[in-house]
Design an enzyme around this catalytic site. Structure first.
Site, PDB file in Angstrom:
ATOM      1  N   ALA A 214      27.791  29.590  63.352  1.00 22.97           N
ATOM      2  CA  ALA A 214      28.242  29.247  61.997  1.00 22.97           C
ATOM      3  C   ALA A 214      27.057  28.923  61.090  1.00 22.97           C
ATOM      4  O   ALA A 214      26.969  29.414  59.954  1.00 22.97           O
ATOM      5  CB  ALA A 214      29.210  28.055  62.062  1.00 22.97           C
TER       6      ALA A 214
ATOM      7  N   ARG B 103      20.501  35.975  51.539  1.00 19.62           N
ATOM      8  CA  ARG B 103      20.703  37.314  50.967  1.00 19.62           C
ATOM      9  C   ARG B 103      21.051  37.223  49.478  1.00 19.62           C
ATOM     10  O   ARG B 103      20.723  38.104  48.703  1.00 19.62           O
ATOM     11  CB  ARG B 103      21.829  38.062  51.710  1.00 19.62           C
TER      12      ARG B 103
ATOM     13  N   GLU C 267      18.063  22.055  64.139  1.00 24.89           N
ATOM     14  CA  GLU C 267      18.743  22.390  65.410  1.00 24.89           C
ATOM     15  C   GLU C 267      18.148  21.480  66.486  1.00 24.89           C
ATOM     16  O   GLU C 267      16.936  21.466  66.684  1.00 24.89           O
ATOM     17  CB  GLU C 267      18.516  23.872  65.735  1.00 24.89           C
TER      18      GLU C 267
ATOM     19  N   ALA D 235      24.025  33.773  72.142  1.00 27.38           N
ATOM     20  CA  ALA D 235      25.395  34.161  72.482  1.00 27.38           C
ATOM     21  C   ALA D 235      25.883  33.287  73.628  1.00 27.38           C
ATOM     22  O   ALA D 235      25.713  33.642  74.801  1.00 27.38           O
ATOM     23  CB  ALA D 235      25.431  35.627  72.868  1.00 27.38           C
TER      24      ALA D 235
ATOM     25  N   CYS E 105      28.740  32.978  74.490  1.00 34.78           N
ATOM     26  CA  CYS E 105      29.785  33.770  75.157  1.00 34.78           C
ATOM     27  C   CYS E 105      29.212  34.615  76.297  1.00 34.78           C
ATOM     28  O   CYS E 105      29.940  35.004  77.218  1.00 34.78           O
ATOM     29  CB  CYS E 105      30.455  34.706  74.156  1.00 34.78           C
TER      30      CYS E 105
ATOM     31  N   VAL F   2      19.862  15.793  63.497  1.00 34.29           N
ATOM     32  CA  VAL F   2      20.315  14.984  62.358  1.00 34.29           C
ATOM     33  C   VAL F   2      21.129  13.818  62.917  1.00 34.29           C
ATOM     34  O   VAL F   2      22.066  14.026  63.698  1.00 34.29           O
ATOM     35  CB  VAL F   2      21.143  15.839  61.370  1.00 34.29           C
TER      36      VAL F   2
ATOM     37  N   ASN G  51      31.741  32.560  63.351  1.00 36.67           N
ATOM     38  CA  ASN G  51      30.935  33.510  62.579  1.00 36.67           C
ATOM     39  C   ASN G  51      31.549  33.764  61.209  1.00 36.67           C
ATOM     40  O   ASN G  51      30.845  33.815  60.197  1.00 36.67           O
ATOM     41  CB  ASN G  51      30.793  34.829  63.348  1.00 36.67           C
TER      42      ASN G  51
ATOM     43  N   TYR H 238      47.393  58.408  70.015  1.00 40.75           N
ATOM     44  CA  TYR H 238      47.740  58.774  71.394  1.00 40.75           C
ATOM     45  C   TYR H 238      47.005  60.036  71.832  1.00 40.75           C
ATOM     46  O   TYR H 238      46.964  61.030  71.098  1.00 40.75           O
ATOM     47  CB  TYR H 238      49.251  59.008  71.547  1.00 40.75           C
TER      48      TYR H 238
ATOM     49  N   TRP I  63      54.154  56.599  74.351  1.00 40.67           N
ATOM     50  CA  TRP I  63      54.648  55.317  73.825  1.00 40.67           C
ATOM     51  C   TRP I  63      53.642  54.250  74.241  1.00 40.67           C
ATOM     52  O   TRP I  63      53.511  53.970  75.434  1.00 40.67           O
ATOM     53  CB  TRP I  63      56.015  54.976  74.420  1.00 40.67           C
TER      54      TRP I  63
END
Ligand SMILES: Cc1cc2nc3c(=O)[nH]c(=O)nc-3n(C[C@H](O)[C@H](O)[C@H](O)COP(=O)(O)OP(=O)(O)OC[C@H]3O[C@@H](n4cnc5c(N)ncnc54)[C@H](O)[C@@H]3O)c2cc1C
Length: 448
Positions: A14, A24, A35, A43, A45, A83, A308, A429, A437
Site C-alpha cells: 500500500a 508520477r 519502513e 511479495a 504472498c 514511526v 495495492n 469455450y 457449459w
C-alpha cells in the site's frame, strides 16, 4: 513556494503504491517513506513458495529495493526507521532510527499510514520459545527459512487452517517434514462452507497432513529454549517447528493513539477516498477497513489485492485527484499441492448472520470436456438470494484450471447480476479450456 511533503509509514504494497503514484503526478514533491524493516515492496504472498524451495532466492520476492526507489523515483526510503508517534496537531511524526537508537521529528503536509497487519500471537505459556513463527514481513519469511536450514526440523505443527496455514502445509511437506495442522474450528478454511471445507480436509489428509480439527491450542512446551511440543485441549503433539496462521490484527495503534477513528476489528476507519477521520491523514492496506459490497458493512480483509488498489487510490487522491475504492466482495484464492480453492461473496454462515434468505446449488463437473487430456474435477457452490436470484456468493474446489473461475463470479456479484444473468453470459469455450457449459453455468442452471 515551499515544496509539499508526503510522509508514508510502511514501505510495502500500500505504502509504495501510493508513493509511486504521487511521484508520477508531482515531480516536485518531497516524498519520504519510513519502513521499520530492511526491505521494501516485497511479495509476502510468495513466502510460502520461497520456504518450500520453489523460489531460488528471497531477492526474487523483492519488486523494488530502497536504492531503486531513491535513484529512479526520487523517493527517500528510510529503512530501519520506525514511526513511534503521530502528532496531528503539529503535522509531524516521531521517528526512531533503529540502527542508531536515536529519535527525531519529521513534518508532513500529507501523511499516509500503511503499516499493514501482524499475525495473531496468542498469549499462552511457551509462546516466546525459539521455533514459533508467524508470517507477515519478508524478514519473518526469512526467519522461518533460516530456522529450517539451521535446525533441520523433522516435525511441524501449523496452528490455524486458513490460507496461510494451508500454503505453509504445502511448503513444509515439500521440505519433507511431518506436518500436522490444528484448528479450533471443525473444518479448515472457515471462509468456506463446511461441505466445501470437507473436500479440502479430505485432500489434505490423503496427502499426508495430520489434521486436528475442533481442537484448541492450550500452550507450548519447551526444551532448552526451543519449542518441543504443543499441548491442545485433547492431546500433546511433539514438534520441532510451529507456524502460527491464526489470523491477523491491523497495525492501528499509532492511529488510535493519535485520535484517529478505528472501525471493524480495530482497523483504521477510512472513506472511499482513503481519508481517515483526521484531515491530511490517509490510510490504506491491511491496517485499514474496506466496505463489503454484499454485506453492506465495513470489514477488515487483509489481502494484497486490496492493499495495492487502496494504495494506488490513496496516492491518486493525495495528489489532488478524485478516485474512489467502491469496496470488496471477499474474493480469495489459494491451493495446496494439486487442489485449488477459491471463494467470493458471502458464505452460508455470513448470510444467516445477516438474516438474508438464500438458496444454494452445489455441482461436480469437469474443468474440460471428459475426452480432453488433463480434464480434472471441479466442485462449484453458488449462493443466491432466495427471491430475485441475485448472486451472493460462490466457492470452488478442484484441480488445475478450477479456482481462477471465481473471478467471473466476483465480477458478476460486483455487477449485482442474477443467476439468470450468469446462466446466459457469453463465456468462452474450446475443449482445452472448458466444457461447453462452464461449471459456473451448470451450477446456475441447477438453481432455475
Ligand atoms: C504468507 C503470506 C501469504 C500471503 N498470500 C497472499 C495472497 O496469495 N494473495 C493476497 O492477496 N494476499 C496475500 N497475503 C497478504 C498480503 O501480503 C498483504 O495483504 C499485503 O502485504 C498488505 O500490504 P500492506 O502494504 O498493507 O502491509 P504490509 O505488507 O504488512 O506492509 C506494511 C509495512 O509497514 C511496516 N511498518 C509497520 N509499522 C511501522 C511503523 N510504525 N514504522 C515504520 N514501518 C512500519 C512493516 O514493517 C511493513 O513492511 C499474504 C500474506 C502472507 C503473510
Amino acid at each position: 513556494m515551499t515544496k509539499r511533503k508526503l510522509v508514508v509509514i510502511g514501505g510495502d504494497a500500500a505504502g509504495m503504491s501510493a508513493a509511486s503514484k504521487v511521484r508520477r503526478t508531482h515531480k516536485d514533491w518531497e516524498i519520504i517513506v519510513f519502513e521499520r524493516g530492511r526491505y521494501t515492496s516485497y511479495a509476502a504472498c510468495g513466502m510460502p513458495y520461497f520456504i518450500a524451495g520453489m523460489v531460488e532466492s528471497a531477492d526474487h520476492l523483492i519488486a523494488r529495493t530502497p536504492e531503486v526507489f531513491r535513484e529512479k523515483q526520487d523517493i527517500d526510503v528510510k529503512t530501519l526507521h520506525e514511526v513511534v508517534k503521530i502528532d496531528p496537531g503539529k503535522k509531524r511524526v516521531r521517528v526512531r532510527n533503529l540502527e542508531e537508537a536515536s529519535e527525531f521529528w519529521e513534518s508532513y503536509d500529507e501523511l499516509l499510514i500503511a503499516t499493514g497487519a501482524s499475525p495473531v500471537r496468542p498469549e499462552v505459556a511457551g509462546i516466546d520459545a525459539k521455533g514459533i513463527f508467524g508470517l507477515s514481513t519478508l524478514q519473518s519469511g526469512l526467519d522461518v527459512f533460516n530456522y529450517i536450514r539451521d535446525h533441520k526440523p523433522k516435525k511441524a505443527v501449523i496452528v490455524g487452517g486458513g490460507y496461510i496455514g494451508i500454503e505453509m502445509a504445502e511448503a513444509l511437506l515439500a521440505r519433507r517434514m511431518k506436518v500436522s495442522l490444528l484448528d479450533m474450528a471443525s473444518q479448515v478454511m472457515i471462509t468456506m462452507d463446511p461441505d466445501m471445507g470437507k473436500l479440502i480436509s479430505e485432500y489434505m489428509r490423503e496427502n499426508g497432513v495430520d489434521l486436528y480439527l475442533g481442537e484448541k491450542l492450550d500452550h507450548f512446551e519447551t526444551k532448552r529454549g526451543k519449542v518441543s511440543s504443543i499441548v491442545t485441549d485433547k492431546r500433546t503433539l511433539d514438534t520441532d517447528l510451529i507456524i502460527l496462521g491464526m489470523g491477523t490484527i491491523p497495525n492501528s495503534s499509532l492511529a488510535r493513539e493519535a485520535g484517529i477513528e478505528l472501525g471493524a476489528k480495530d482497523a483504521i476507519r477510512i472513506n472511499k477516498k482513503m481519508e481517515t477521520s483526521l484531515a491530511h491523514i490517509w490510510a490504506a492496506g491491511d491496517c485499514a477497513e474496506s466496505f463489503h459490497l454484499v454485506a453492506e458493512k465495513q470489514v477488515h480483509i487483509a489481502l494484497g489485492t486490496v492493499a495495492n488498489k487502496q494504495g494506488l487510490i490513496a496516492g491518486e487522491n493525495i495528489s489532488g485527484g478524485n478516485m474512489e475504492f467502491p469496496g470488496v466482495v471477499g474474493t480469495a484464492i489459494t491451493k495446496i499441492k494439486d487442489l485449488e480453492i477459491s471463494r467470493t461473496g458471502l458464505n452460508e454462515k455470513e448470510l444467516k448472520d445477516l438474516g438474508i434468505p438464500y438458496k444454494t446449488s452445489t455441482i461436480i463437473s469437469s474443468t474440460r470436456p471428459g475426452y480432453y487430456p488433463g480434464t480434472e474435477e471441479i466442485n462449484v457452490k453458488l449462493l443466491i438470494e432466495e427471491t430475485g436470484g441475485r448472486l451472493l456468493g460462490g466457492q470452488i474446489v478442484g484441480k488445475q484450471g478450477a479456482a481462477k473461475r471465481i473471478d467471473i463470479l466476483a465480477t458478476a456479484i460486483t455487477a449485482r447480476m442474477t443467476v439468470r444473468d450468469l446462466l446466459v453470459l457469453d463465456l468462452s469455450y474450446a475443449p482445452p479450456f472448458s466444457p461447453v457449459w462452464d461449471p459456473l453455468q451448470i451450477a446456475a442452471r441447477d438453481l432455475l
